[in-house]
Structures are given as C-alpha cells and as structure tokens.
Design a protein around this motif. Structure first.
Motif, short mmCIF file in Angstrom:
data_model
loop_
_atom_site.label_atom_id
_atom_site.label_comp_id
_atom_site.label_asym_id
_atom_site.label_seq_id
_atom_site.Cartn_x
_atom_site.Cartn_y
_atom_site.Cartn_z
N VAL A 15 0.84 -1.20 0.00
CA VAL A 15 0.00 0.00 0.00
C VAL A 15 0.87 1.25 0.00
N LEU A 16 1.88 1.28 0.85
CA LEU A 16 2.79 2.43 0.89
C LEU A 16 3.46 2.64 -0.46
N SER A 17 3.87 1.55 -1.09
CA SER A 17 4.51 1.64 -2.39
C SER A 17 3.56 2.23 -3.42
N ALA A 18 2.29 1.79 -3.38
CA ALA A 18 1.30 2.31 -4.33
C ALA A 18 1.06 3.80 -4.12
N LEU A 19 1.02 4.23 -2.87
CA LEU A 19 0.71 5.63 -2.57
C LEU A 19 1.87 6.58 -2.86
N THR A 20 3.06 6.04 -3.12
CA THR A 20 4.14 6.93 -3.57
C THR A 20 3.85 7.46 -4.97
N GLN A 21 2.97 6.78 -5.71
CA GLN A 21 2.61 7.24 -7.06
C GLN A 21 1.71 8.47 -6.99
N ARG A 22 0.65 8.36 -6.17
CA ARG A 22 -0.31 9.47 -6.02
C ARG A 22 -1.28 9.10 -4.91
N ALA A 23 -2.06 10.05 -4.46
CA ALA A 23 -3.10 9.77 -3.47
C ALA A 23 -4.21 8.95 -4.13
N MET A 24 -4.76 7.97 -3.40
CA MET A 24 -5.79 7.09 -3.95
C MET A 24 -6.74 6.67 -2.85
N HIS A 25 -7.95 6.26 -3.25
CA HIS A 25 -8.84 5.65 -2.28
C HIS A 25 -8.59 4.13 -2.30
N PRO A 26 -9.01 3.41 -1.26
CA PRO A 26 -8.66 2.00 -1.14
C PRO A 26 -8.98 1.15 -2.36
N TYR A 27 -10.12 1.39 -2.99
CA TYR A 27 -10.46 0.58 -4.17
C TYR A 27 -9.43 0.79 -5.28
N GLU A 28 -8.99 2.03 -5.46
CA GLU A 28 -7.96 2.31 -6.47
C GLU A 28 -6.65 1.61 -6.10
N ILE A 29 -6.30 1.64 -4.82
CA ILE A 29 -5.07 0.99 -4.36
C ILE A 29 -5.12 -0.50 -4.68
N ALA A 30 -6.23 -1.16 -4.31
CA ALA A 30 -6.37 -2.60 -4.55
C ALA A 30 -6.30 -2.92 -6.04
N THR A 31 -6.94 -2.08 -6.85
CA THR A 31 -6.92 -2.29 -8.31
C THR A 31 -5.50 -2.18 -8.85
N ALA A 32 -4.76 -1.19 -8.36
CA ALA A 32 -3.37 -1.00 -8.80
C ALA A 32 -2.51 -2.19 -8.40
N LEU A 33 -2.65 -2.65 -7.16
CA LEU A 33 -1.84 -3.78 -6.69
C LEU A 33 -2.13 -5.04 -7.49
N ARG A 34 -3.40 -5.25 -7.82
CA ARG A 34 -3.75 -6.43 -8.63
C ARG A 34 -3.18 -6.30 -10.04
N SER A 35 -3.25 -5.11 -10.61
CA SER A 35 -2.75 -4.92 -11.98
C SER A 35 -1.24 -5.09 -12.04
N TRP A 36 -0.55 -4.79 -10.94
CA TRP A 36 0.90 -4.95 -10.89
C TRP A 36 1.32 -6.37 -10.53
N GLY A 37 0.35 -7.24 -10.23
CA GLY A 37 0.67 -8.62 -9.87
C GLY A 37 1.37 -8.75 -8.53
N LYS A 38 0.97 -7.90 -7.57
CA LYS A 38 1.64 -7.93 -6.27
C LYS A 38 1.45 -9.24 -5.53
N GLU A 39 0.37 -9.99 -5.87
CA GLU A 39 0.17 -11.29 -5.20
C GLU A 39 1.32 -12.26 -5.48
N GLN A 40 2.05 -12.02 -6.59
CA GLN A 40 3.18 -12.87 -6.91
C GLN A 40 4.43 -12.49 -6.12
N ASP A 41 4.45 -11.26 -5.60
CA ASP A 41 5.62 -10.79 -4.87
C ASP A 41 5.53 -11.07 -3.37
N MET A 42 4.30 -11.15 -2.86
CA MET A 42 4.11 -11.35 -1.42
C MET A 42 2.74 -11.96 -1.19
N GLU A 43 2.56 -12.55 -0.03
CA GLU A 43 1.26 -13.13 0.31
C GLU A 43 0.30 -12.00 0.67
N ILE A 44 -0.76 -11.89 -0.09
CA ILE A 44 -1.74 -10.84 0.15
C ILE A 44 -3.09 -11.50 0.47
#
Length: 215
Positions: A15-44
């Motif tokens: 989440v902290l990594s995502a918010l370095t891009q810009r301010a977002m609401h939680p749904y936007e954060i989750a969408t960004a993390l999924r689009s970046w494939g963060k589940e492959q980098d860590m257990e989410i």
C-alpha cells in the motif's frame, strides 16, 4: 531478526509503495496492486485489506486527504502517504533487501519426509517436478524478455530473482536425480531395503532413537 513494526502485514508495504505514485482511495489501491501482480511478490490476504488501511491511518503512515463520491457509489476516502509512511517504506525495504530470514517452502517440507517414499517413486516424482520446473523456467524467461522490451530492468528485478531461484532448484534436483539413478547417493541401499523388507536397518534405528544429529 525483523523489526517489530506498527503495521507488520506486508500488505502495508504494498500500500505504501502504491501511494508513492499518487493519493488514492482504497479501491484504487487494490486495483493497482492487482494490476501490478503484487500477489506474486508477497502473500496478500485481501480480506484484511481494509483493516490494514485503518491501522496504517491510525499509526500515521497514511492520512486522509478528502472524501469523494462518484454517482451512486458510496463515499470513498482518498489517502496519501505521510512522511512517517515514506520513512517506514524505505526502512522496511532496507531490511528486506539486506537481512536474510528463514523461509519454509513446501518443497523443503516434502524433502524432510522423503524417506517415507520408495526410492523409485521419489525418482519419478522428482522427474515430474523437474519437468514442471523447466516449463516454468522457459515461461519465465519468455515473460521477462517480453517485459524488458517495454519496462526498465529495475522494475523487473523480482522476476529475475524468481527465475534464478527456479534455475538453482532445477540444477539441484538434476544433481540429486543423477545420484539416485547412478546408485551413488549415500544410504540408498538401506532406504530401498526398508521399503522392500519393512525392516529398518540398525543404523537408521539408532539414528531415530537417538534423535537427529543436525539439531
């Protein structure tokens, strides 16, 4: 030893990594993390996502900027990363990159009880694993090469790591299989005899009764 953090769930790091891009609401954060494939980098665990967000807000790692509403959708709170959050992100990254921690992959668990299998079955199963590893390595190489045409290597370094780990495992499995099939693996005859006679060799009985010498 890892530091005790105010919010220790690795999802907070994402989440902290995502918010370095810009301010977002939680749904936007989750969408960004999924689009970046963060589940492959860590257990989410997505079920804890909003709890993590609330805890980060409570500890001052993120802060609400505004509430927004689009159409009939519920009002959403937009968050930004705070200076404390940036400091936490950098410190956490330093720890993860610099400090090895014990990990417990499932393959290691299987190897720890390999003796319950007959050696011939172990060879068959390891060959299956090696085939799958080689398929995964080919796919990972192709994916990495494709991404490198569009994305700077710096942002693909975790894919390089995954590929290197798979290649190292494949090399080790090949070596183990070579010893098994050549009959040069120490204790192979006793292992086979145990499965074919049902009687444990005396040296293994002594080891079992005395406990592992590696503890």
């Amino acid at each position: 030893m890892p530091k005790q953090r105010k919010v220790g769930n690795l999802l907070a790091l994402a989440v902290l990594s995502a918010l370095t891009q810009r301010a977002m609401h939680p749904y936007e954060i989750a969408t960004a993390l999924r689009s970046w494939g963060k589940e492959q980098d860590m257990e989410i665990k997505w079920g804890s996502f909003y709890t993590v967000i609330r805890n980060m807000d409570r500890h001052g790692l993120i802060a609400a900027v505004e509430n927004v509403r689009a159409g009939r959708r519920p009002e959403r709170t937009v968050y930004r990363i705070t200076e404390a959050g940036r400091a936490e992100l950098v410190d956490w990254a330093r720890e993860l990159v610099s400090t090895p921690e014990p990990e417990h992959p499932r393959f290691r668990a299987g190897l720890s009880v390999l003796a319950v299998l007959h050696p011939d079955e172990a060879v068959t199963l390891l060959r299956q694993r090696l085939d799958r590893l080689e398929d995964a390595i080919r796919a990972a190489r192709a994916t990495l090469e494709e991404h490198l045409r569009q994305i700077p290597r710096l942002f693909l370094v975790e894919l390089e790591y995954d590929l290197a780990v798979r290649e190292a495992e494949a090399t080790w499995v090949r070596g183990l299989l070579a010893e098994f099939t050549a009959g040069t693996y120490p204790g192979l005859d006793q292992w086979r005899a145990f499965h074919e006679t049902g009687e444990m060799p005396p040296e293994l009985t002594d080891l079992a009764e005395g406990g592992s010498t590696t503890q």
